[in-house]
Write an enzyme that holds these catalytic residues in place. Structure first.
Site, PDB file in Angstrom:
ATOM      1  N   GLY A  14      36.364  -5.975   6.237  1.00  6.30           N
ATOM      2  CA  GLY A  14      35.601  -5.289   5.201  1.00  6.30           C
ATOM      3  C   GLY A  14      35.167  -6.139   4.023  1.00  6.30           C
ATOM      4  O   GLY A  14      35.076  -5.653   2.896  1.00  6.30           O
ATOM      5  N   SER A  15      34.804  -7.413   4.288  1.00  4.98           N
ATOM      6  CA  SER A  15      34.372  -8.222   3.142  1.00  4.98           C
ATOM      7  C   SER A  15      32.998  -7.782   2.632  1.00  4.98           C
ATOM      8  O   SER A  15      32.728  -7.837   1.426  1.00  4.98           O
ATOM      9  CB  SER A  15      34.391  -9.717   3.473  1.00  4.98           C
ATOM     10  OG  SER A  15      33.360 -10.063   4.352  1.00  4.98           O
ATOM     11  N   ASN A  16      32.130  -7.322   3.522  1.00  2.49           N
ATOM     12  CA  ASN A  16      30.843  -6.781   3.046  1.00  2.49           C
ATOM     13  C   ASN A  16      31.052  -5.484   2.267  1.00  2.49           C
ATOM     14  O   ASN A  16      30.390  -5.256   1.249  1.00  2.49           O
ATOM     15  CB  ASN A  16      29.885  -6.556   4.219  1.00  2.49           C
ATOM     16  CG  ASN A  16      29.169  -7.829   4.610  1.00  2.49           C
ATOM     17  OD1 ASN A  16      28.371  -8.351   3.830  1.00  2.49           O
ATOM     18  ND2 ASN A  16      29.466  -8.358   5.781  1.00  2.49           N
ATOM     19  N   ARG A  94      31.112  -0.208  16.641  1.00  8.02           N
ATOM     20  CA  ARG A  94      30.885   0.798  17.681  1.00  8.02           C
ATOM     21  C   ARG A  94      29.396   1.052  17.773  1.00  8.02           C
ATOM     22  O   ARG A  94      28.717   1.130  16.739  1.00  8.02           O
ATOM     23  CB  ARG A  94      31.558   2.146  17.337  1.00  8.02           C
ATOM     24  CG  ARG A  94      33.033   2.107  17.137  1.00  8.02           C
ATOM     25  CD  ARG A  94      33.811   1.652  18.331  1.00  8.02           C
ATOM     26  NE  ARG A  94      33.730   2.542  19.484  1.00  8.02           N
ATOM     27  CZ  ARG A  94      34.255   2.252  20.673  1.00  8.02           C
ATOM     28  NH1 ARG A  94      34.861   1.091  20.854  1.00  8.02           N
ATOM     29  NH2 ARG A  94      34.172   3.088  21.667  1.00  8.02           N
ATOM     30  N   LEU A  96      26.354   3.411  18.113  1.00  9.31           N
ATOM     31  CA  LEU A  96      26.143   4.822  17.780  1.00  9.31           C
ATOM     32  C   LEU A  96      25.058   5.397  18.687  1.00  9.31           C
ATOM     33  O   LEU A  96      24.102   4.707  19.038  1.00  9.31           O
ATOM     34  CB  LEU A  96      25.743   4.960  16.311  1.00  9.31           C
ATOM     35  CG  LEU A  96      26.820   4.508  15.317  1.00  9.31           C
ATOM     36  CD1 LEU A  96      26.281   4.525  13.899  1.00  9.31           C
ATOM     37  CD2 LEU A  96      28.077   5.381  15.431  1.00  9.31           C
ATOM     38  N   HIS A 112      23.524  -7.496   9.892  1.00  5.73           N
ATOM     39  CA  HIS A 112      23.680  -8.233  11.148  1.00  5.73           C
ATOM     40  C   HIS A 112      23.672  -9.729  10.832  1.00  5.73           C
ATOM     41  O   HIS A 112      22.812 -10.207  10.086  1.00  5.73           O
ATOM     42  CB  HIS A 112      22.519  -7.886  12.095  1.00  5.73           C
ATOM     43  CG  HIS A 112      22.629  -8.589  13.403  1.00  5.73           C
ATOM     44  ND1 HIS A 112      23.514  -8.185  14.380  1.00  5.73           N
ATOM     45  CD2 HIS A 112      21.998  -9.679  13.902  1.00  5.73           C
ATOM     46  CE1 HIS A 112      23.417  -9.000  15.417  1.00  5.73           C
ATOM     47  NE2 HIS A 112      22.500  -9.917  15.157  1.00  5.73           N
TER      48      HIS A 112
HETATM   49  C1  GAR Z   1      29.862  -9.487   9.288  1.00  8.12           C
HETATM   50  O1  GAR Z   1      29.512 -10.840   9.498  1.00  8.12           O
HETATM   51  C2  GAR Z   1      28.765  -8.586   9.812  1.00  8.12           C
HETATM   52  O2  GAR Z   1      27.474  -9.107   9.624  1.00  8.12           O
HETATM   53  C3  GAR Z   1      29.118  -8.521  11.275  1.00  8.12           C
HETATM   54  O3  GAR Z   1      30.516  -8.426  11.307  1.00  8.12           O
HETATM   55  C4  GAR Z   1      31.056  -9.087  10.154  1.00  8.12           C
HETATM   56  C5  GAR Z   1      31.969  -8.129   9.462  1.00  8.12           C
HETATM   57  O4  GAR Z   1      32.663  -8.761   8.422  1.00  8.12           O
HETATM   58  N1  GAR Z   1      28.493  -7.395  11.907  1.00  8.12           N
HETATM   59  C6  GAR Z   1      28.128  -7.387  13.177  1.00  8.12           C
HETATM   60  O5  GAR Z   1      28.298  -8.329  13.931  1.00  8.12           O
HETATM   61  C7  GAR Z   1      27.490  -6.100  13.635  1.00  8.12           C
HETATM   62  N2  GAR Z   1      27.044  -6.212  14.971  1.00  8.12           N
HETATM   63  P1  GAR Z   1      33.298  -7.940   7.247  1.00  8.12           P
HETATM   64  O6  GAR Z   1      34.202  -6.882   7.896  1.00  8.12           O
HETATM   65  O7  GAR Z   1      34.120  -8.945   6.487  1.00  8.12           O
HETATM   66  O8  GAR Z   1      32.207  -7.335   6.430  1.00  8.12           O
END
Ligand code: GAR
Length: 219
Positions: A14-16, A94, A96, A112
């Protein structure tokens, strides 16, 4: 104007999500993070959100077996219960179905880790290195039923270095993601993003004129 109520869907660290929470602390930010939902009970981001005093929930996909419809009904019920207006997928791993996606037209965003439409799907950094691209990055887009194919709201680019590994490249891309997602959500929450013929048109924000060369010409 009232802040838009945002629900963030996560599956992992969950860093984003944390970057969105941080941005939303600004009193002028047009959105508040009202709910963090995870499909995995062990997602690290849940603790981060709780420490920030944000409501969290778990809709454990494992408990629904192959019943995607019941899983999505449960997600939708949580989003409705918390009066969510915009959904941000942030490392939500997941797929959707059109049923849930169609409930959030132009109100569900995803981040992405690639410059779409290149490198849809998984393992984007390894595939970018293998393809030898000189510029890589991240994309925030509206979610449509087709995977990683919805209208693009914003993109951020990084130059690929000779010695890059998937880890070094991922480390630079995630830094860009943490700036890009708060920016894209702000634009959407402010109602500045219009979709016309599958393209996002964004009102009243500067777009840089300069092109980026990779590598840069040496004098
Ligand atoms: C992020 O790099 C995001 O762009 C990617 O997963 C990571 C999650 O990191 N998303 C995907 O690949 C979606 N297909 P986070 O949990 O630290 O935000």
């Amino acid at each position: 104007m009232a802040k838009k109520r945002v629900g963030v869907l996560i599956s992992g660290r969950g860093s984003n999500m944390a970057a969105l929470i941080e941005a939303a602390k600004d009193k002028n930010y047009p959105a508040e993070i009202a709910l963090v939902l995870s499909n995995r009970p062990d997602a690290g981001g849940l603790k981060t959100a709780q420490a920030e005093g944000i409501a969290t929930g778990v809709v454990d996909h494992g408990k629904f077996g192959k019943d995607r419809e019941a899983f999505e009904l449960a997600l939708q019920a949580e989003l409705e219960k918390h009066k969510i207006e915009i959904v941000c997928l942030a490392g939500f791993m997941r797929l959707l179905t059109p049923w849930l996606v169609s409930r959030w037209p132009e109100r569900m965003l995803n981040i992405h880790p690639a410059l779409l439409p290149a490198f849809k799907g998984l393992d984007t950094h390894a595939r970018a290195l293998e393809a030898g691209v000189k510029t890589h990055g991240a994309t925030v887009h509206f979610v449509t039923p087709e995977l990683d194919a919805g209208p693009i709201v914003a993109q951020g680019a990084v130059a690929v270095q000779n010695g890059d590994t998937t880890d070094t490249l991922a480390a630079r891309v995630i830094k860009i993601e943490h700036k890009l997602y708060p920016l894209a959500l702000k634009l959407v929450a402010e109602g500045r993003v219009r979709v016309a013929d599958g393209r996002c048109l964004i009102d009243g924000v500067p777009v840089p004129d300069a092109a980026q060369l990779v590598p840069t010409h040496l004098n």
